[in-house]
Design an enzyme around this catalytic site. Structure first.
Site, short mmCIF file in Angstrom:
data_model
loop_
_atom_site.label_atom_id
_atom_site.label_comp_id
_atom_site.label_asym_id
_atom_site.label_seq_id
_atom_site.Cartn_x
_atom_site.Cartn_y
_atom_site.Cartn_z
N LYS A 114 -37.11 -0.34 54.04
CA LYS A 114 -35.90 -0.52 54.84
C LYS A 114 -35.17 -1.80 54.51
CE LYS A 114 -36.47 2.34 58.92
NZ LYS A 114 -36.58 2.38 60.38
N LYS A 198 -38.23 13.13 51.85
CA LYS A 198 -38.27 13.53 53.25
C LYS A 198 -36.88 13.86 53.78
CE LYS A 198 -39.60 11.25 56.92
NZ LYS A 198 -40.07 10.23 57.83
N LYS A 201 -32.07 11.25 58.22
CA LYS A 201 -30.68 11.11 58.66
C LYS A 201 -29.92 10.13 57.79
CE LYS A 201 -29.30 7.73 61.52
NZ LYS A 201 -27.95 7.76 61.85
#
Ligand code: TRP
Length: 334
Positions: A114, A198, A201
């Protein structure tokens, strides 16, 4: 002394929930609430570890609550609330920041993903996020935590923190060591555009995912456009495993229809993708559209949603206050 079985899980309010959240988490939450005391939390404090537009955040907290209810979570069975309204989460997180080790956090792969290439610019919150997650779980002395496979490492950290706390403060078995409950088959719903990634969003193309709020036309279009290959469906899992896109579509079909993957393969082998996609789109429309409509309906009455969160908060706070009182005592705070 064995601990009472308690389930805790959290979902971040950061926008549209999708099929991956639905199959990987929400459905599991619903089946657990039948027999066990469950606490489900909209983790707004986790969401703000990356900047959120305040108005959007407010809306997303309510929409995540609506998604909980629309998939079948029942506020008379489970405790449903938002994290920031029970301030004990933050207080315990601070105590646990002092138990957790920098070396442990440095191993967290999600932070590395991230934070990207410029870690210096990531928020401190994003770095210590796993300690807050441990606080969420340990505040309720939860024993079982339904999560997607991507959260396994964070859960192991929660166990390490619990263990160190029990040892440092000489209170063996005070915190239970929480166990992950990771759905076996569908721990990962993959992107419709790339079967090795995966469903998420954050992927740019909306064609990569089925959102819970997609209408029938959108679902049909997305499945039609889903990446596939030109071969027919094989008759065994092994050859399917070399074809991630085909495996993903059949996996989703298997999970929605509750027909075992082996059986699905038997049913579909030799058929081409247009057949599989048609069937998959049909079952997805039947399952997902009612959920999306229910979310919209619930979002039409925000006062009702706020009321549900308020009641859940009251119930959560009773447990949190009592447990934090004992934790503070162990640490020597007066
Ligand atoms: N980190 C989890 C996620 O991103 C969300 C979360 C926060 C959570 N606190 C939790 C999950 C406690 C389980 C238990 O998906």
């Amino acid at each position: 002394m064995s601990h009472k079985k308690i389930v805790f899980s959290g979902v971040q309010p950061n926008g549209n929930l999708h099929l991956g959240n639905y199959l990987g988490a929400l459905k599991n939450f619903v089946s657990l609430q039948k027999n066990i005391d469950c606490i489900y939390c909209v983790v707004d404090l986790h969401a703000i570890t990356v900047f959120q537009n305040p108005n959007e955040l407010k809306n997303n907290i309510l929409e995540t609550t609506a998604s909980f209810l629309a998939t079948g979570l029942d506020p008379s069975k489970s405790i449903i609330f938002n994290q920031s309204s029970v301030s004990e989460h933050s207080e315990l997180a601070w105590i646990l920041n002092c138990v957790s080790r920098i070396g442990w956090l440095n191993r967290m792969t999600q932070f590395k993903d991230k934070a990207g290439s410029d870690k210096e610019k990531a928020s401190v919150g994003l770095y210590i996020y796993p300690n807050l997650m441990a606080a969420d779980i340990l505040l309720y002395k939860a024993t079982h935590v339904p999560v997607g496979a991507d959260q396994k490492q964070h859960l192991e950290l929660s166990r390490d923190i619990a263990q160190k706390f029990n040892k440092d403060f000489n209170c063996e078995n005070f915190f239970p060591l929480p166990e992950p409950l990771i759905p076996k088959n569908i721990s990962r719903v993959m992107s419709l555009r790339d079967g090795t990634k995966k469903m998420s969003k954050s992927e740019t193309s909306d064609y990569s995912r089925i959102n819970l709020k997609d209408n029938a036309d959108e679902i049909i279009k997305k499945i039609k456009k889903a990446k596939s290959d030109s071969k027919a469906i094989p008759d065994n899992i092994k050859s399917l495993e070399e074809r991630p896109e085909a495996l993903n579509l059949l996996n989703i079909y298997s999970e929605i229809t509750k027909i075992e993957l082996e059986k699905v393969i038997k049913e579909m082998s030799g058929k081409d993708y247009s057949f599989v996609k048609k069937k998959l789109a049909d079952v997805l429309v039947d399952e997902i559209c009612p959920v999306g409509k229910e979310i919209d309906k619930l979002m039409g009455d925000k006062t009702h949603l706020l009321q549900i969160l308020k009641k859940g908060t009251e119930k959560a706070r009773i447990i949190a206050e009592e447990n934090l009182k004992n934790i503070r005592e162990k640490v020597g705070l007066i």
